[in-house]
Design a protein around this motif. Structure first.
Motif, PDB file in Angstrom:
ATOM      1  N   UNK A 159    -115.279  33.364  30.600  1.00 49.63           N
ATOM      2  CA  UNK A 159    -115.593  34.501  31.463  1.00 49.63           C
ATOM      3  C   UNK A 159    -117.106  34.672  31.581  1.00 49.63           C
ATOM      4  N   UNK A 160    -117.604  34.686  32.820  1.00 50.88           N
ATOM      5  CA  UNK A 160    -119.019  34.920  33.103  1.00 50.88           C
ATOM      6  C   UNK A 160    -119.145  36.312  33.700  1.00 50.88           C
TER       7      UNK A 160
ATOM      8  N   UNK B 165    -115.389  34.552  37.024  1.00 49.48           N
ATOM      9  CA  UNK B 165    -116.641  35.296  37.206  1.00 49.48           C
ATOM     10  C   UNK B 165    -116.292  36.710  37.647  1.00 49.48           C
ATOM     11  N   UNK B 166    -116.786  37.692  36.889  1.00 51.40           N
ATOM     12  CA  UNK B 166    -116.620  39.098  37.278  1.00 51.40           C
ATOM     13  C   UNK B 166    -117.866  39.547  38.018  1.00 51.40           C
ATOM     14  N   UNK B 167    -117.710  39.828  39.311  1.00 53.50           N
ATOM     15  CA  UNK B 167    -118.830  40.312  40.131  1.00 53.50           C
ATOM     16  C   UNK B 167    -118.489  41.665  40.736  1.00 53.50           C
ATOM     17  N   UNK B 168    -117.698  42.460  40.024  1.00 53.53           N
ATOM     18  CA  UNK B 168    -117.268  43.751  40.568  1.00 53.53           C
ATOM     19  C   UNK B 168    -118.318  44.838  40.413  1.00 53.53           C
ATOM     20  N   UNK B 169    -119.087  44.807  39.320  1.00 56.04           N
ATOM     21  CA  UNK B 169    -120.072  45.857  39.057  1.00 56.04           C
ATOM     22  C   UNK B 169    -119.469  47.158  38.580  1.00 56.04           C
ATOM     23  N   UNK B 170    -118.157  47.196  38.351  1.00 58.75           N
ATOM     24  CA  UNK B 170    -117.467  48.404  37.886  1.00 58.75           C
ATOM     25  C   UNK B 170    -117.144  48.225  36.406  1.00 58.75           C
ATOM     26  N   UNK B 171    -117.701  49.058  35.513  1.00 56.55           N
ATOM     27  CA  UNK B 171    -117.527  48.828  34.076  1.00 56.55           C
ATOM     28  C   UNK B 171    -116.073  48.729  33.623  1.00 56.55           C
ATOM     29  N   UNK B 172    -115.225  49.677  34.029  1.00 57.49           N
ATOM     30  CA  UNK B 172    -113.840  49.662  33.571  1.00 57.49           C
ATOM     31  C   UNK B 172    -113.099  48.436  34.085  1.00 57.49           C
ATOM     32  N   UNK B 173    -113.291  48.112  35.342  1.00 60.35           N
ATOM     33  CA  UNK B 173    -112.631  46.947  35.928  1.00 60.35           C
ATOM     34  C   UNK B 173    -113.146  45.663  35.284  1.00 60.35           C
ATOM     35  N   UNK B 174    -114.449  45.597  35.056  1.00 56.68           N
ATOM     36  CA  UNK B 174    -115.021  44.418  34.421  1.00 56.68           C
ATOM     37  C   UNK B 174    -114.493  44.200  33.020  1.00 56.68           C
TER      38      UNK B 174
END
Length: 446
Positions: free
Chosen positions: A129-130, A106-115
């Motif tokens: 990947x969610x 689960x990607x909960x970073x909110x950062x486009x490049x990092x996501x």
């Protein structure tokens, strides 16, 4: 979604569980960890964040014993701890995406490049990947889905996030044969294109939220991005640039979302939009060409027609994310994904006058906000997607406040991951659909 509770209970009875890897331990991530601790057949076994203390606090608040929390940056140590039933914390997202025992990321970073980077590496490591990162999804989601499909894993947005909640209504109405006129969400604060971290500082502190996140809500970017995701999933388009954004009540929506010749606001059917006054809900406007259906809808107190509203008055954000995790694991299905490809684009608009040499600072910052256009309108003016904006992007000509920023107005100091993936996505679109070519980004700075 029906039956997932039984499947999770059965999985636990077999002595198994879905192992979740979380990246980003902010408000969304912390809530998800606690929610999953109440569930059967699922556990967050590894979490990455730049601040390990946040991970420890999140695990402790979820009721996990402090002796079961292992902070490590080593793969073998992490894997052994998970085998022993412990939970992992690390500062390295690569560790989480590469752990053999993790089933779903689960990607909960909110950062486009990092996501974008997290999704790419998760897929290459054959993990579902969610994305709680809609900003990354609307920028490079079509490519990520294509690669996930080829790799035999699921790429999906999250239940509980507004696009996922809208998709529930769409799937329901579409499955039983209603004509769907419009899809939308509520906005719970007045639109203020000038909102920035300084102007929202007091509110953000009171809510315990990131100032950039609050600013992205107020300046409209988050709303544009969310409905962009719905557009890419369904093929529905903004009726006008930036959508109508009218004010109204739930009861008024069926009459407002009619064609202009019938007294409504629409030039077209099959549109995405937002409404001030119906937050935190999401809605679908539906109709039918069958007299008996209208009779039944009237009997069921759904209104006089010809349009009706389906309204969901809540969305529980990351507390519902476990449903998407389970759906990907059990059914190999996405909650919402860019099935229709790049149908719309949230483009960068100048928040203030910009001059050559200025660095753009990204979503929820001081320099840009997002505006939703159809993909055709965006390509026609060579508009810069807001998901590509970060501090590596430098302005090369004067840009007035309110002006759309174009590829030709900027240069890059460093090529980031999301720019690389966007370039691949553009090439893929060009090769597969020559009649609808996307513009290529300009060369990077040397």
């Amino acid at each position: 979604m029906l039956g997932l509770n039984y499947k999770l209970r059965d999985l636990e009875k077999l002595g198994r569980e879905i192992h979740v890897g979380l990246i980003g331990c902010g408000q969304m991530g912390r809530g998800m960890i606690s929610q999953i601790e109440n569930m059967k057949g699922m556990r967050v076994v590894a979490t990455a964040d730049l601040h390990p203390t946040l991970i420890q606090q999140a695990y402790l608040k979820a009721g996990i014993n402090e002796h079961s929390i292992v902070l490590t940056d080593h793969l073998e140590e992490a894997e052994k701890a998970i085998e022993q039933g412990k939970t992992i914390g690390t500062v390295y997202s690569d560790l989480v995406t590469s752990l053999p025992s993790v089933d779903v990321i689960v990607d909960a970073t909110g950062v486009p490049n990092l996501g974008a980077e997290i999704a790419w590496k998760s897929i290459l490591n054959k993990k579902h990947i969610v994305m709680l990162n809609v900003e990354a999804d609307v920028t490079v989601g079509p490519l990520l889905k294509q690669v996930a499909d080829a790799s035999g894993v699921v790429y999906t947005g999250s239940a509980g996030d507004e696009p996922g909640a809208v998709m529930e209504l769409y799937d329901f109405a579409d499955a039983i044969g209603f004509e769907i006129i419009a899809l939308g969400k509520g906005k719970n604060n007045p639109l203020n294109h000038g909102a920035n971290p300084s102007s929202v500082e007091v509110e953000a502190k009171a809510k315990g939220a990131s100032p950039k996140m609050i600013a992205s809500f107020q300046d409209g970017t988050k709303t544009m991005v969310e409905m962009n995701a719905v557009a890419n999933a369904t093929g529905f388009l903004p009726d006008v640039p930036g959508m109508h954004g009218i004010s109204g009540t739930v009861k008024e929506l069926p009459s407002l979302f009619q064609l202009k010749e019938k007294g409504g606001i629409l030039a077209n059917k099959g549109i995405v939009d937002y409404v001030n006054g119906v937050a935190p809900g999401v809605f679908a406007i539906i109709s039918s060409d069958k007299e008996e259906v209208h009779h039944e809808m009237n009997y069921l107190k759904m209104g006089d027609g010809p349009n009706y509203v389906l309204y969901r008055p809540y969305h529980l954000t990351s507390l519902e994310t476990p449903l998407s995790i389970a759906r990907a694991f059990f059914h190999k299905e996405a909650t919402i994904a860019p099935w229709q490809g790049l149908q719309a684009e949230t483009v960068a608009v100048a928040k203030k006058d910009l001059k050559p040499g200025d660095h753009l600072d990204g979503i929820g910052g001081y320099t840009v906000y997002g505006k939703l256009l159809t993909q055709g309108d965006s390509a026609a003016v060579d508009a810069l997607p807001i998901g590509l904006v970060d501090q590596n992007v430098v302005v090369t000509r004067p840009i007035k406040q309110g002006e759309i920023i174009r590829y030709g107005d900027i240069e890059q100091e460093r090529e980031s991951m999301i720019w690389k993936l966007r370039s691949l996505q553009n090439q893929s679109s060009n090769n597969s659909s020559p009649k609808n070519k996307l513009e290529q980004p300009r060369p990077f700075l040397v």
